[in-house]
Every structure is written in C-alpha cells, then in structure tokens.
Design a protein around this motif. Sequence first.
Motif, PDB file in Angstrom:
ATOM      1  N   VAL A   1      72.288  12.010  -8.216  1.00  0.00           N
ATOM      2  CA  VAL A   1      71.115  11.224  -8.608  1.00  0.00           C
ATOM      3  C   VAL A   1      70.148  12.132  -9.374  1.00  0.00           C
ATOM      4  CG1 VAL A   1      69.037  10.068  -7.739  1.00  0.00           C
ATOM      5  CG2 VAL A   1      71.283   9.462  -6.805  1.00  0.00           C
ATOM      6  N   ASP A   2      69.905  13.337  -8.832  1.00  0.00           N
ATOM      7  CA  ASP A   2      69.007  14.291  -9.500  1.00  0.00           C
ATOM      8  C   ASP A   2      69.513  14.671 -10.898  1.00  0.00           C
ATOM      9  OD1 ASP A   2      67.407  14.255  -7.256  1.00  0.00           O
ATOM     10  OD2 ASP A   2      68.138  16.185  -6.472  1.00  0.00           O
ATOM     11  N   SER A   3      70.824  14.720 -11.061  1.00  0.00           N
ATOM     12  CA  SER A   3      71.421  15.057 -12.363  1.00  0.00           C
ATOM     13  C   SER A   3      71.461  13.866 -13.310  1.00  0.00           C
ATOM     14  CB  SER A   3      72.854  15.574 -12.164  1.00  0.00           C
ATOM     15  OG  SER A   3      72.856  16.757 -11.413  1.00  0.00           O
ATOM     16  N   GLY A   4      71.160  12.672 -12.785  1.00  0.00           N
ATOM     17  CA  GLY A   4      71.175  11.477 -13.619  1.00  0.00           C
ATOM     18  C   GLY A   4      72.553  10.863 -13.797  1.00  0.00           C
ATOM     19  N   TRP A   5      73.519  11.285 -12.985  1.00  0.00           N
ATOM     20  CA  TRP A   5      74.885  10.776 -13.107  1.00  0.00           C
ATOM     21  C   TRP A   5      75.073   9.453 -12.373  1.00  0.00           C
ATOM     22  CZ3 TRP A   5      78.194  15.741 -11.926  1.00  0.00           C
ATOM     23  CH2 TRP A   5      77.904  16.715 -12.898  1.00  0.00           C
ATOM     24  N   VAL A   6      74.313   9.246 -11.320  1.00  0.00           N
ATOM     25  CA  VAL A   6      74.377   7.997 -10.558  1.00  0.00           C
ATOM     26  C   VAL A   6      72.956   7.529 -10.273  1.00  0.00           C
ATOM     27  CG1 VAL A   6      76.609   8.543  -9.469  1.00  0.00           C
ATOM     28  CG2 VAL A   6      74.500   9.068  -8.257  1.00  0.00           C
ATOM     29  N   CYS A   7      72.847   6.240 -10.016  1.00  0.00           N
ATOM     30  CA  CYS A   7      71.577   5.673  -9.575  1.00  0.00           C
ATOM     31  C   CYS A   7      71.897   4.784  -8.378  1.00  0.00           C
ATOM     32  CB  CYS A   7      70.909   4.879 -10.698  1.00  0.00           C
ATOM     33  SG  CYS A   7      71.887   3.506 -11.310  1.00  0.00           S
ATOM     34  N   TYR A   8      70.872   4.289  -7.720  1.00  0.00           N
ATOM     35  CA  TYR A   8      71.133   3.435  -6.565  1.00  0.00           C
ATOM     36  C   TYR A   8      70.079   2.347  -6.472  1.00  0.00           C
ATOM     37  CZ  TYR A   8      67.471   6.115  -4.196  1.00  0.00           C
ATOM     38  OH  TYR A   8      66.285   6.716  -3.863  1.00  0.00           O
ATOM     39  N   GLU A   9      70.465   1.309  -5.771  1.00  0.00           N
ATOM     40  CA  GLU A   9      69.549   0.238  -5.381  1.00  0.00           C
ATOM     41  C   GLU A   9      69.579   0.160  -3.862  1.00  0.00           C
ATOM     42  OE1 GLU A   9      71.108  -3.252  -7.232  1.00  0.00           O
ATOM     43  OE2 GLU A   9      70.684  -2.549  -9.263  1.00  0.00           O
ATOM     44  N   VAL A  10      68.452  -0.166  -3.273  1.00  0.00           N
ATOM     45  CA  VAL A  10      68.398  -0.303  -1.824  1.00  0.00           C
ATOM     46  C   VAL A  10      68.773  -1.731  -1.467  1.00  0.00           C
ATOM     47  CG1 VAL A  10      66.923  -0.181   0.216  1.00  0.00           C
ATOM     48  CG2 VAL A  10      66.661   1.504  -1.623  1.00  0.00           C
ATOM     49  N   GLN A  11      69.721  -1.849  -0.559  1.00  0.00           N
ATOM     50  CA  GLN A  11      70.183  -3.155  -0.082  1.00  0.00           C
ATOM     51  C   GLN A  11      69.679  -3.348   1.342  1.00  0.00           C
ATOM     52  OE1 GLN A  11      74.410  -4.390  -0.638  1.00  0.00           O
ATOM     53  NE2 GLN A  11      74.437  -4.362   1.598  1.00  0.00           N
ATOM     54  N   ALA A  12      68.926  -4.406   1.569  1.00  0.00           N
ATOM     55  CA  ALA A  12      68.417  -4.697   2.914  1.00  0.00           C
ATOM     56  C   ALA A  12      69.549  -5.256   3.772  1.00  0.00           C
ATOM     57  CB  ALA A  12      67.274  -5.704   2.833  1.00  0.00           C
ATOM     58  N   ASN A  13      69.618  -4.797   5.005  1.00  0.00           N
ATOM     59  CA  ASN A  13      70.639  -5.258   5.947  1.00  0.00           C
ATOM     60  C   ASN A  13      69.958  -5.796   7.198  1.00  0.00           C
ATOM     61  OD1 ASN A  13      72.822  -4.286   4.313  1.00  0.00           O
ATOM     62  ND2 ASN A  13      72.432  -2.225   5.079  1.00  0.00           N
ATOM     63  N   ASP A  14      70.314  -6.987   7.599  1.00  0.00           N
ATOM     64  CA  ASP A  14      69.745  -7.592   8.808  1.00  0.00           C
ATOM     65  C   ASP A  14      70.141  -6.790  10.038  1.00  0.00           C
ATOM     66  OD1 ASP A  14      68.316  -9.661   7.746  1.00  0.00           O
ATOM     67  OD2 ASP A  14      69.921 -11.144   7.955  1.00  0.00           O
ATOM     68  N   GLY A  15      69.155  -6.362  10.780  1.00  0.00           N
ATOM     69  CA  GLY A  15      69.404  -5.692  12.051  1.00  0.00           C
ATOM     70  C   GLY A  15      70.001  -4.301  11.929  1.00  0.00           C
ATOM     71  N   ARG A  16      70.171  -3.793  10.741  1.00  0.00           N
ATOM     72  CA  ARG A  16      70.721  -2.451  10.529  1.00  0.00           C
ATOM     73  C   ARG A  16      69.877  -1.738   9.489  1.00  0.00           C
ATOM     74  NH1 ARG A  16      75.935  -2.641   8.074  1.00  0.00           N
ATOM     75  NH2 ARG A  16      75.267  -4.564   7.109  1.00  0.00           N
ATOM     76  N   PRO A  17      69.997  -0.435   9.418  1.00  0.00           N
ATOM     77  CA  PRO A  17      69.236   0.286   8.385  1.00  0.00           C
ATOM     78  C   PRO A  17      69.649  -0.173   6.988  1.00  0.00           C
ATOM     79  CG  PRO A  17      70.141   1.812  10.019  1.00  0.00           C
ATOM     80  CD  PRO A  17      70.730   0.465  10.304  1.00  0.00           C
ATOM     81  N   ASP A  18      68.715  -0.092   6.053  1.00  0.00           N
ATOM     82  CA  ASP A  18      69.020  -0.437   4.670  1.00  0.00           C
ATOM     83  C   ASP A  18      70.069   0.526   4.104  1.00  0.00           C
ATOM     84  OD1 ASP A  18      67.115  -2.376   4.925  1.00  0.00           O
ATOM     85  OD2 ASP A  18      65.574  -1.308   3.771  1.00  0.00           O
ATOM     86  N   SER A  19      70.799   0.059   3.108  1.00  0.00           N
ATOM     87  CA  SER A  19      71.836   0.865   2.461  1.00  0.00           C
ATOM     88  C   SER A  19      71.445   1.172   1.032  1.00  0.00           C
ATOM     89  CB  SER A  19      73.168   0.108   2.430  1.00  0.00           C
ATOM     90  OG  SER A  19      73.617  -0.210   3.711  1.00  0.00           O
ATOM     91  N   LYS A  20      71.815   2.359   0.585  1.00  0.00           N
ATOM     92  CA  LYS A  20      71.700   2.689  -0.834  1.00  0.00           C
ATOM     93  C   LYS A  20      73.064   2.392  -1.462  1.00  0.00           C
ATOM     94  CE  LYS A  20      68.259   6.368  -0.475  1.00  0.00           C
ATOM     95  NZ  LYS A  20      68.011   7.813  -0.636  1.00  0.00           N
ATOM     96  N   ILE A  21      73.055   1.546  -2.490  1.00  0.00           N
ATOM     97  CA  ILE A  21      74.285   1.210  -3.199  1.00  0.00           C
ATOM     98  C   ILE A  21      74.271   1.976  -4.521  1.00  0.00           C
ATOM     99  CG2 ILE A  21      75.715  -0.647  -4.129  1.00  0.00           C
ATOM    100  CD1 ILE A  21      75.276  -0.758  -1.060  1.00  0.00           C
TER     101      ILE A  21
END
Length: 196
Positions: free
Chosen positions: A49-69
């Motif tokens: 991510v710091d190198s700019g090769w990938v990015c992510y979106e945060v996905q909300a999950n019911d009853g569980r921690p959010d995920s970075k996709i």
Amino acid sequence: MKFEHVILGLLSWRPFSGYDLGKHLEREGRFIRSKVHLSQIYRLLSRMVDSGWVCYEVQANDGRPDSKIYRLTEAGEQVLREWVASPYVPPSKFTDSEFLVRFRYGGPLDRSALLRLVRTELETRKAEVSLYRDRDRSVGPLQPIDGVDTDLAQRLGDLAHDHGSAAMDHWIDWLEHVLAELESEETARHPQGRQR
C-alpha cells in the motif's frame, strides 16, 4: 522471485482480504510457498500500500471486525507485468517454486512470456539430464569413521539418484505435454501467423 509477486499475481485475479489471501495460500498455494503466516501477509500488504502497488476498501462485517479488501493498482499491475516479462533464470533445483509462480500467476497475463518460460525450463532440464544422468556416482575411496557402512552409503546414493532421475523425467514429460498444449492453442488462435 519475491513473495510480493505471489500476492500481486493473486490480486490480478480478484480483490482479496488479507485473511482470504492467507487461506488461499494455505490451501491452493501449498506448492508455491509453505508456512505463510497472516502477520507476514499483513506486513507485506502494508508495504505494498505504501509503495502504491495495492489499495484497499474497508468492508463492514456484521458482528465481526471490518475487513480491508485489497486490489491491484495500475502501479502494482505494472510491477507484476514487468516481472512476468523479465527473463526467467531456472534455479538449480527444478522443484523451486519460481517456475510455478510464474506459470500460475504470470501465464494468464502474457502468453508469449508463458511460452518462453516453459521452453526455457524444458531446455534447461533436458540439458541437465544430458550432463548429469550418466555421470560416475561412486562415492570413491572413503575414510569413514567407525560404524559407517560404505556399501550402504553407495546404495543410498544410488537410490536417491534413482528417485531424482524419475522425478526429473516426470517433470520433463509434464513440461513437454504443457508446451505441446500451449503451442496447439497458439496455432489455433493465430493460424496465419504459424504457417511457413
């Protein structure tokens, strides 16, 4: 080959969470890289991510921690394509994962690079068989410590060679089959270009 190439290759297929990358590598990627820990994947994703090769979106999950996709960026795709097109130098061990990573993740990106990869691997392994198959494998005069069975040492060396020879022959047979299949597909895709 770096672990980054494996991750970039996987992300070229579809977005993944770090957890899903770990699960995929645990099941499907066992012959590519063993003993991958989630912490290692997350550290690598952070650097990418710091190198700019990938990015992510945060996905909300019911009853569980959010995920970075995570998904590939244009810069990450360029890094992957440059690696796929770079020359393949076969390692001394034909069981090294470099070939399989390039084959599995790079092959779908660049058919000509895939054909070069398979041809290079096949030519290298045939040359090794020609050079090493019939060499003198005797262990020679030994000065063993007490208790070493020199006849057994020679026999074990012969058995290990037999196993390695059979594995190499199987590998070469597989490479020849794959190359014939890929070349047949290429001829079907471009019938005019293959005529002489």
